[in-house]
Design a protein around this motif. Structure first.
Motif, PDB file in Angstrom:
ATOM      1  N   GLU A 403     -54.571   9.291  36.586  1.00  0.00           N
ATOM      2  CA  GLU A 403     -54.882   9.119  38.001  1.00  0.00           C
ATOM      3  C   GLU A 403     -53.650   9.170  38.892  1.00  0.00           C
ATOM      4  OE1 GLU A 403     -57.989   9.176  38.851  1.00  0.00           O
ATOM      5  OE2 GLU A 403     -58.492   9.217  36.722  1.00  0.00           O
ATOM      6  N   ASN A 404     -52.489   9.452  38.339  1.00  0.00           N
ATOM      7  CA  ASN A 404     -51.242   9.438  39.100  1.00  0.00           C
ATOM      8  C   ASN A 404     -50.772  10.846  39.413  1.00  0.00           C
ATOM      9  OD1 ASN A 404     -50.464   6.410  38.926  1.00  0.00           O
ATOM     10  ND2 ASN A 404     -50.932   6.969  36.792  1.00  0.00           N
ATOM     11  N   GLN A 405     -50.460  11.053  40.694  1.00  0.00           N
ATOM     12  CA  GLN A 405     -49.889  12.320  41.144  1.00  0.00           C
ATOM     13  C   GLN A 405     -48.428  12.085  41.512  1.00  0.00           C
ATOM     14  OE1 GLN A 405     -51.756  14.875  44.386  1.00  0.00           O
ATOM     15  NE2 GLN A 405     -49.873  14.221  45.413  1.00  0.00           N
ATOM     16  N   ILE A 406     -47.526  12.928  40.985  1.00  0.00           N
ATOM     17  CA  ILE A 406     -46.095  12.734  41.201  1.00  0.00           C
ATOM     18  C   ILE A 406     -45.487  14.037  41.724  1.00  0.00           C
ATOM     19  CG2 ILE A 406     -43.902  12.140  40.108  1.00  0.00           C
ATOM     20  CD1 ILE A 406     -45.537  10.609  37.990  1.00  0.00           C
ATOM     21  N   LEU A 407     -44.724  13.915  42.833  1.00  0.00           N
ATOM     22  CA  LEU A 407     -44.074  15.062  43.453  1.00  0.00           C
ATOM     23  C   LEU A 407     -42.576  14.823  43.511  1.00  0.00           C
ATOM     24  CD1 LEU A 407     -46.723  14.135  45.395  1.00  0.00           C
ATOM     25  CD2 LEU A 407     -46.287  16.384  46.346  1.00  0.00           C
ATOM     26  N   GLY A 408     -41.828  15.908  43.736  1.00  0.00           N
ATOM     27  CA  GLY A 408     -40.390  15.820  43.919  1.00  0.00           C
ATOM     28  C   GLY A 408     -39.782  17.201  44.026  1.00  0.00           C
ATOM     29  N   ASP A 409     -38.470  17.247  44.264  1.00  0.00           N
ATOM     30  CA  ASP A 409     -37.802  18.548  44.317  1.00  0.00           C
ATOM     31  C   ASP A 409     -37.685  19.169  42.925  1.00  0.00           C
ATOM     32  OD1 ASP A 409     -37.590  18.087  46.975  1.00  0.00           O
ATOM     33  OD2 ASP A 409     -35.427  17.729  46.987  1.00  0.00           O
ATOM     34  N   THR A 410     -37.386  18.348  41.917  1.00  0.00           N
ATOM     35  CA  THR A 410     -37.260  18.792  40.526  1.00  0.00           C
ATOM     36  C   THR A 410     -37.824  17.708  39.612  1.00  0.00           C
ATOM     37  OG1 THR A 410     -35.240  20.032  41.040  1.00  0.00           O
ATOM     38  CG2 THR A 410     -35.650  19.521  38.734  1.00  0.00           C
ATOM     39  N   LEU A 411     -38.591  18.132  38.575  1.00  0.00           N
ATOM     40  CA  LEU A 411     -39.173  17.174  37.637  1.00  0.00           C
ATOM     41  C   LEU A 411     -38.788  17.564  36.218  1.00  0.00           C
ATOM     42  CD1 LEU A 411     -41.445  17.411  40.092  1.00  0.00           C
ATOM     43  CD2 LEU A 411     -42.747  15.937  38.576  1.00  0.00           C
ATOM     44  N   TYR A 412     -38.406  16.583  35.423  1.00  0.00           N
ATOM     45  CA  TYR A 412     -38.177  16.771  33.989  1.00  0.00           C
ATOM     46  C   TYR A 412     -39.226  15.955  33.239  1.00  0.00           C
ATOM     47  CZ  TYR A 412     -33.487  18.822  34.608  1.00  0.00           C
ATOM     48  OH  TYR A 412     -32.433  19.635  34.938  1.00  0.00           O
ATOM     49  N   LEU A 413     -39.991  16.641  32.394  1.00  0.00           N
ATOM     50  CA  LEU A 413     -40.977  15.964  31.557  1.00  0.00           C
ATOM     51  C   LEU A 413     -40.502  16.003  30.115  1.00  0.00           C
ATOM     52  CD1 LEU A 413     -43.751  14.656  31.031  1.00  0.00           C
ATOM     53  CD2 LEU A 413     -44.712  16.972  30.884  1.00  0.00           C
ATOM     54  N   PHE A 414     -40.204  14.855  29.541  1.00  0.00           N
ATOM     55  CA  PHE A 414     -39.717  14.741  28.173  1.00  0.00           C
ATOM     56  C   PHE A 414     -40.902  14.509  27.229  1.00  0.00           C
ATOM     57  CE2 PHE A 414     -36.303  13.711  30.945  1.00  0.00           C
ATOM     58  CZ  PHE A 414     -35.118  13.989  30.291  1.00  0.00           C
ATOM     59  N   LEU A 415     -40.921  15.275  26.131  1.00  0.00           N
ATOM     60  CA  LEU A 415     -41.954  15.097  25.114  1.00  0.00           C
ATOM     61  C   LEU A 415     -41.351  14.465  23.865  1.00  0.00           C
ATOM     62  CD1 LEU A 415     -43.926  18.484  25.267  1.00  0.00           C
ATOM     63  CD2 LEU A 415     -44.324  16.396  26.584  1.00  0.00           C
ATOM     64  N   LYS A 416     -42.148  13.679  23.190  1.00  0.00           N
ATOM     65  CA  LYS A 416     -41.766  13.112  21.904  1.00  0.00           C
ATOM     66  C   LYS A 416     -42.974  13.173  20.999  1.00  0.00           C
ATOM     67  CE  LYS A 416     -39.684   9.068  19.677  1.00  0.00           C
ATOM     68  NZ  LYS A 416     -39.161   7.694  19.889  1.00  0.00           N
ATOM     69  N   ASN A 417     -42.795  13.808  19.836  1.00  0.00           N
ATOM     70  CA  ASN A 417     -43.938  14.041  18.940  1.00  0.00           C
ATOM     71  C   ASN A 417     -45.059  14.758  19.668  1.00  0.00           C
ATOM     72  OD1 ASN A 417     -42.601  12.684  16.814  1.00  0.00           O
ATOM     73  ND2 ASN A 417     -43.347  10.704  17.561  1.00  0.00           N
ATOM     74  N   LYS A 418     -44.657  15.693  20.551  1.00  0.00           N
ATOM     75  CA  LYS A 418     -45.581  16.560  21.281  1.00  0.00           C
ATOM     76  C   LYS A 418     -46.397  15.828  22.342  1.00  0.00           C
ATOM     77  CE  LYS A 418     -44.238  19.825  18.565  1.00  0.00           C
ATOM     78  NZ  LYS A 418     -43.307  20.846  19.046  1.00  0.00           N
TER      79      LYS A 418
END
Length: 562
Positions: A403-418
């Motif tokens: 339910e969360n929407q997140i905005l910004g100039d640049t986003l890094y999404l880190f994955l762990k165990n996919k």
């Protein structure tokens, strides 16, 4: 007296035959007027014998270095029996047919029909056109048309290429051979098994028109039923949805154009690339994929779709263009920042990881859309590395986590165990979540934002640098109590089941609480507020629809797109 007469007749017959033989060695000029029934002529022979059985069977028997001509075709043999009535002949031993110096045929037995210009050759038959050599035990050869046929097995050798089949038809004018039934082509570079194949001995081209299996020197398998190969230039064109099976991937498309000399290929129409790496593999689907085998590059356009494989939650990525290449090659041209905590740069393990040629990176641009069960996103461009498992979104990115929407100039999404492990937002970070189905929104803003996940669910958000927060308080029955707007150096929100449960303020807190009935809800929306649920990919099928543009923020109205 009788003995004297017999001796005289024998001498006369010998002299007559001798004169006839000498005449054949130096024949008179031959009429060159075109004639389909041009007679077969004996040019030379060591011995002759004439046999007359009846009115239609008159034979000339020539023995020893026999040379015969019909128009531009020269025949050689050890012995020949010529039937003058039907213009046919049988030849035995060391037969050689010189067809105007273009095609040479050899055998041990020949039955030749002069009026039809058809040669039936048997025993150790060999045909060569200067480019390739065809061998068989039985060959029917049409001299005027330069067409040869075998039906009981044969073999063609052209340089290092060997072709075998049960049946074949050779065309001397074009130097094509059509092989049928159990066709096998062996070459140092590949092996072909099929039932119908056309081979040109001069141009070294191959045409395929039946289900075919090709195995090259690297053990790569190609399955096709319609293809053309230019062996001299190492080019291939495959149609009717061929399949390539390699040790590390499979590839299929409606059409393929392969160039082994440059390593570059193109795959058109419903192209599907599937990697076989179960731990860090990916699939790529598009209507056009260009590849560079030497550089290990994939460039996908026309509705491309990338599937980053995971055990339970595969990530789907689409954009106008998708690009896949080796991370090691990228580092040769530019520095790739380390975004995770890594080992010491002088450690053996770090050096080994940096030199791993199997690690890939992906670039997507523009109109990027991402879908996974636990997270979705859109943006202008994206970079993802299999080395660190980090999605980097650039230029107006938006990410949704439940339910969360997140905005910004640049986003890094880190994955762990996919699975999502952490989401880091640079500059103008703003997190928004709708409170149930109401028109109210909880908001968290800062220069930077850090969100943490566990088992795919967000459990903490931290905003730093001019942090702002708008939070709607509810009682246990979900009744609204008040709304609070606050600022601080840093704000930490703890979540449970993707809902805020606790808010902490660190250093220089300022805040205002409003009763629900008196709260100015519109002015409580923070700067840069945009609710973008309309452009959120809600399913895998949404990725196949045309992309929706991210609305541009209007500086005079921060509350648009409510």
């Amino acid at each position: 007296m009788k003995n004297t007469a017999r001796i005289f007749l024998s001498v006369a017959l010998f002299c007559f035959c001798h004169q006839l033989t000498m005449a054949q060695v130096n024949p008179a000029p031959i009429d060159s007027t075109p004639n389909a029934n041009k007679m077969v002529e004996i040019l030379a022979s060591r011995q002759f014998q004439f046999l007359k059985q009846d009115s239609i069977h008159n034979f000339t028997i020539a023995v020893g270095n026999v040379k015969i001509r019909q128009e531009k075709t020269i025949f050689y043999a050890d012995s020949v029996r010529l039937n003058e009535f039907d213009n046919s002949m049988e030849a035995f031993g060391n037969i050689h047919i010189n067809d105007a110096d273009s095609v040479h045929t050899y055998a041990q037995y020949l039955n030749y029909l002069g009026n039809e210009k058809k040669a039936l050759l048997r025993k150790k038959v060999r045909l060569t056109d200067g480019s390739g050599t065809l061998t068989t035990e039985e060959l029917d050869y049409q001299v005027s048309q330069k067409i040869g046929i075998y039906r009981k097995g044969g073999r063609l050798v052209n340089k290092k290429t060997v072709l075998t089949s049960e049946e074949a038809m050779y065309y001397g004018d074009t130097k094509d051979v059509i092989f049928t039934k159990k066709v096998l082509l062996k070459d140092p570079e590949y092996t072909i098994q099929t039932d119908t194949l056309q081979y040109n001995t001069e141009k070294e081209t191959v045409r395929i028109s039946s289900p075919t299996r090709i195995v090259d020197s690297s053990k790569r398998i190609i399955l096709t039923r319609d293809a053309f190969f230019d062996r001299k230039n190492k080019k291939g064109f495959l149609y009717q949805r061929p399949v390539i099976i390699d040790s590390s991937y499979t590839f299929t498309s409606d059409d393929m154009a392969i160039n082994d000399s440059t390593g570059q290929s193109e795959f058109r129409g419903n192209a599907v690339y599937r990697s076989k790496d179960s731990t860090g593999g990916f699939d790529l689907i598009a209507n056009n994929i260009k590849t560079d085998k030497k550089k290990d590059i994939l460039l996908a356009t026309i509705q491309p779709l990338l599937l980053v494989k995971q055990k339970r939650d595969t990530t789907f990525i689409t954009a106008d263009t998708l690009y896949v290449a080796r991370l090691l090659d990228l580092r040769k041209s530019r520095e790739v920042p380390e975004v995770r905590d890594v080992l010491a740069t002088d450690s053996a393990e770090f050096i080994k990881r940096r030199q791993d040629t199997t690690l890939r990176y992906f670039e997507a641009y523009p109109h990027v859309r991402v879908y996974a069960d636990s997270l979705q996103g859109v943006g202008d461009s994206l970079f993802y590395s299999l080395e660190d498992s980090v999605f980097r979104f650039f230029k107006s990115p938006v990410v949704w986590a439940k339910e969360n929407q997140i905005l910004g100039d640049t986003l890094y999404l880190f994955l762990k165990n996919k699975k999502p492990e952490r989401l880091y937002v640079f500059e103008n970070a703003l997190a928004i979540s709708r409170v149930d189905s109401t028109p109210y929104f909880n908001q968290l803003k800062g220069n930077r934002l850090n969100a943490l996940f566990e088992d795919g669910d967000m459990y903490q958000m931290t905003a730093k640098g001019s942090a702002e927060n708008v939070y709607y308080f509810q009682d246990e029955k979900k009744h609204f109590i008040s709304v609070n707007k606050s600022t601080c150096d840093a704000i930490v929100i703890l979540l449970k089941n993707n809902e805020p449960k606790k808010v902490s303020f660190l250093n220089k807190y300022e805040g205002t609480a409003y009763p629900m009935r008196k709260a100015p809800h519109e002015t409580l929306k923070l700067r840069s507020f945009r609710w973008l649920e309309a452009i959120r990919p809600k399913s895998k099928a949404d990725l196949l629809l045309p992309p929706k543009e991210v609305p541009v923020l209007n500086s005079t109205n921060n509350n648009e797109n409510n």
